[in-house]
Write a protein that holds these residues in place. Structure first.
Motif, PDB file in Angstrom:
ATOM      1  N   LEU A 164       2.985  -2.150  -0.746  1.00  0.00           N
ATOM      2  CA  LEU A 164       2.116  -1.179  -0.093  1.00  0.00           C
ATOM      3  C   LEU A 164       1.925  -1.540   1.381  1.00  0.00           C
ATOM      4  O   LEU A 164       1.917  -0.678   2.264  1.00  0.00           O
ATOM      5  CB  LEU A 164       0.762  -1.142  -0.810  1.00  0.00           C
ATOM      6  N   VAL A 215      -2.523   5.404  -1.115  1.00  0.00           N
ATOM      7  CA  VAL A 215      -1.401   6.290  -1.427  1.00  0.00           C
ATOM      8  C   VAL A 215      -1.835   7.748  -1.280  1.00  0.00           C
ATOM      9  O   VAL A 215      -1.082   8.588  -0.758  1.00  0.00           O
ATOM     10  CB  VAL A 215      -0.880   6.002  -2.849  1.00  0.00           C
ATOM     11  N   PRO A 240       1.569   0.182  -6.840  1.00  0.00           N
ATOM     12  CA  PRO A 240       2.477  -0.616  -6.003  1.00  0.00           C
ATOM     13  C   PRO A 240       1.937  -2.029  -5.817  1.00  0.00           C
ATOM     14  O   PRO A 240       0.727  -2.245  -5.770  1.00  0.00           O
ATOM     15  CB  PRO A 240       2.489   0.146  -4.670  1.00  0.00           C
ATOM     16  N   HIS A 247      -6.724   0.818  -4.620  1.00  0.00           N
ATOM     17  CA  HIS A 247      -5.659   0.994  -3.630  1.00  0.00           C
ATOM     18  C   HIS A 247      -4.970   2.344  -3.754  1.00  0.00           C
ATOM     19  O   HIS A 247      -4.219   2.738  -2.855  1.00  0.00           O
ATOM     20  CB  HIS A 247      -4.624  -0.112  -3.755  1.00  0.00           C
TER      21      HIS A 247
END
Length: 232
Positions: free
Chosen positions: A210, A162, A205, A158
């Motif tokens: 997120l 970001v 996060p 993930h």
């Protein structure tokens, strides 16, 4: 019958030209301003009436699917090619660079990667399938780079979300003055991702956090990040 057919042919040709013009206009508008460009602006760029846009594309999802079909195909191909790279670290870095390069010229593209289509729309099924395949390949790319000892063990798949958010900000801020600045930003990050950076990172996060961040950034209901489960 012959006369009726001859009269219908120009209408079909006009419809095809209008559709192509609308798709091209949407691609330009989405690239410049993101996925929430009003239909009347797309109609103006295409040189048609707004009613024509709605007739060809009854909802935004179907227009997005038409506008991004080729780019999503290229995105999935990039993941497959990175996965096939014999050097896992080279595959990882090459994929990050390639996706960020795709993003650099298209503000709508990063939105699309995390966008969910609700209700389910048959027009977007292929887009979503390609995105899911690319994500599954990405998880495997990450795992292979870690197994090779080249990617830091606390990197999370993930983190790419970001990264894209950050890169989008760099692209937007420098587009007219320093359009290549994003490349330096991405290279800094790739060096930080390397396994020879031993300082531990803060935790990633939370899934919901997120998700909410993407909602605020895009002004759209995005897809929650996919499961951490490895691909089948």
């Amino acid at each position: 019958m012959t006369e009726r057919t001859s009269l219908e042919r120009p209408l079909r040709a006009d419809a095809a030209r209008n559709r192509a013009a609308i798709v091209a206009a949407a691609q330009r508008a989405f690239a410049e301003s993101g996925l929430q460009v009003p239909f009347d602006e797309i109609a103006r760029r295409a040189g048609v009436g707004e009613a024509t846009v709605h007739r060809r594309f009854p909802d935004r999802a179907s227009l997005i699917a038409a506008a991004f079909g080729d780019k999503m195909r290229a995105y999935a191909d990039a993941a497959a090619e990175a996965l096939a790279e014999p050097d896992p670290w080279r595959g990882f870095c090459g994929y990050v660079r390639r996706v960020c390069a795709m993003q650099s010229g298209d503000r709508g593209f990063a939105d699309l990667l995390t966008l969910t289509f609700a209700p389910v729309n048959p027009a977007t099924e292929e887009l979503e399938n390609r995105r899911d395949c690319a994500y599954n390949d990405w998880v495997t790319i990450v795992d292979k780079a870690k197994a090779a000892g080249r990617l830091r063990p606390d990197f999370h798949p993930h983190d790419m979300v970001v990264l894209l958010m950050a890169n989008a900000g760099v692209v937007a801020a420098t587009a007219t003055t320093a359009p290549e600045a994003w490349q330096r930003h991405v290279e800094y990050l790739l060096q930080a991702f390397a396994a020879d950076n031993p300082q531990p990172l803060p935790p990633p996060p939370a899934h919901d956090a997120l998700f909410r961040a993407m909602q605020r950034t895009q002004g759209i209901i995005p897809a929650p990040p996919p499961s951490d489960d490895p691909p089948p």
